[in-house]
Enzyme design. Sequence first.
Site, short mmCIF file in Angstrom:
data_model
loop_
_atom_site.label_atom_id
_atom_site.label_comp_id
_atom_site.label_asym_id
_atom_site.label_seq_id
_atom_site.Cartn_x
_atom_site.Cartn_y
_atom_site.Cartn_z
N TYR A 1 53.35 67.61 1.15
CA TYR A 1 52.29 68.27 1.90
C TYR A 1 51.03 67.42 1.97
O TYR A 1 50.39 67.30 3.02
CB TYR A 1 51.97 69.63 1.26
CG TYR A 1 50.91 70.40 2.01
CD1 TYR A 1 51.23 71.09 3.18
CD2 TYR A 1 49.59 70.43 1.57
CE1 TYR A 1 50.26 71.79 3.88
CE2 TYR A 1 48.61 71.12 2.26
CZ TYR A 1 48.96 71.80 3.42
OH TYR A 1 47.99 72.48 4.12
N SER B 1 45.93 57.93 -2.59
CA SER B 1 45.99 57.57 -4.02
C SER B 1 47.08 58.38 -4.70
O SER B 1 47.32 59.54 -4.36
CB SER B 1 44.64 57.85 -4.69
OG SER B 1 44.69 57.53 -6.06
N GLY C 1 48.14 32.52 9.32
CA GLY C 1 46.99 31.68 8.99
C GLY C 1 47.47 30.46 8.24
O GLY C 1 48.04 30.59 7.15
N SER C 2 47.30 29.28 8.80
CA SER C 2 47.88 28.07 8.23
C SER C 2 47.06 27.46 7.10
O SER C 2 47.58 26.71 6.28
CB SER C 2 48.07 27.02 9.33
OG SER C 2 46.80 26.69 9.92
N GLY D 1 43.70 30.99 1.99
CA GLY D 1 42.38 31.51 1.63
C GLY D 1 41.78 32.44 2.66
O GLY D 1 40.58 32.72 2.62
N LYS E 1 45.14 36.93 3.30
CA LYS E 1 46.43 37.55 3.63
C LYS E 1 47.04 38.25 2.42
O LYS E 1 47.43 39.42 2.49
CB LYS E 1 47.41 36.50 4.18
CG LYS E 1 46.96 35.86 5.49
CD LYS E 1 48.05 34.98 6.09
CE LYS E 1 48.38 33.77 5.23
NZ LYS E 1 47.25 32.82 5.14
#
Length: 282
Positions: A86, A94, A174-175, A178, A181
């Site tokens: 529910y 959480s 993203g190559s 940092g 990701k």
Amino acid sequence: MASKRWCFTLNYKTAVERESFISLFSRDELNYFVCGDETAPTTNQKHLQGYVSLKKMIRLGGLKKKFGYRAHWEIAKGDDFQNRDYCTKETLISEIGAPVKKGSNQRKIMDLYLQDPEEMQLKDPDTALRCNAKRLRIEYCSSFAVISLRPWQSELHRVLMAEPDDRTIIWVYGSDGGEGKSTFAKELIKYGWFYTAGGKTQDILYMYAQDPERNIAFDVPRCSSEMMNYQAMEMLKNRVFASTKYRPVDLCVRKKVHLIVFANVSPDPTKISEDRIVIINC
């Protein structure tokens, strides 16, 4: 009237207000806690819908004194699983602990471990290993941090607000490294997502089959970029697959889920259909 099991509703305006309320619930005082995020269809009012099973009885006045007077409280009906369903019908926010069916000894085992981990380690190392893993996961998922979203993370968040289908794979590329990701991928664990760094197909399917209705995040390390498991990605996204490791099971799942790949390389068009991929550049 006093009870151990309560459900609550809390209207809120900001994420800080929401997280401040959730932080009041202590793992030491409860058996199980879950809350989800909902939006009222007519007023667009955001609110938390939650359920808590406490270790000790408490009256309504005690709840208001401990958690504030803004939340609406009622003694809960149904078991842990029914209340979880529910509260999380829109979005899981959480979860602390694990739901337990009435009459189950699962919680008793965890309590025994928490009372004396070393003794259980000597008597039943396999159970102690699982209990410790559960404890660590609970601690991890109950920690919250205010994160300032980067532009690509905001774009991904908007994409995730749409209903998932049985085909689209979201590819976050993203190559440089940092770019956040892995940080984003690990944060999804707290919202009930299945997290994997990749690996052999049957290993991935076995782990996912434990709870096959979860959204999926592949957080692929740079060193594994050349061994991207497109087979597992497509099988999981198609919602029909067989897990043959240890306990063979054929799974046909109606619920559609999001699948995200966080990678340092772009998808290989020779190994996966390009029309399946939605690319988000970091």
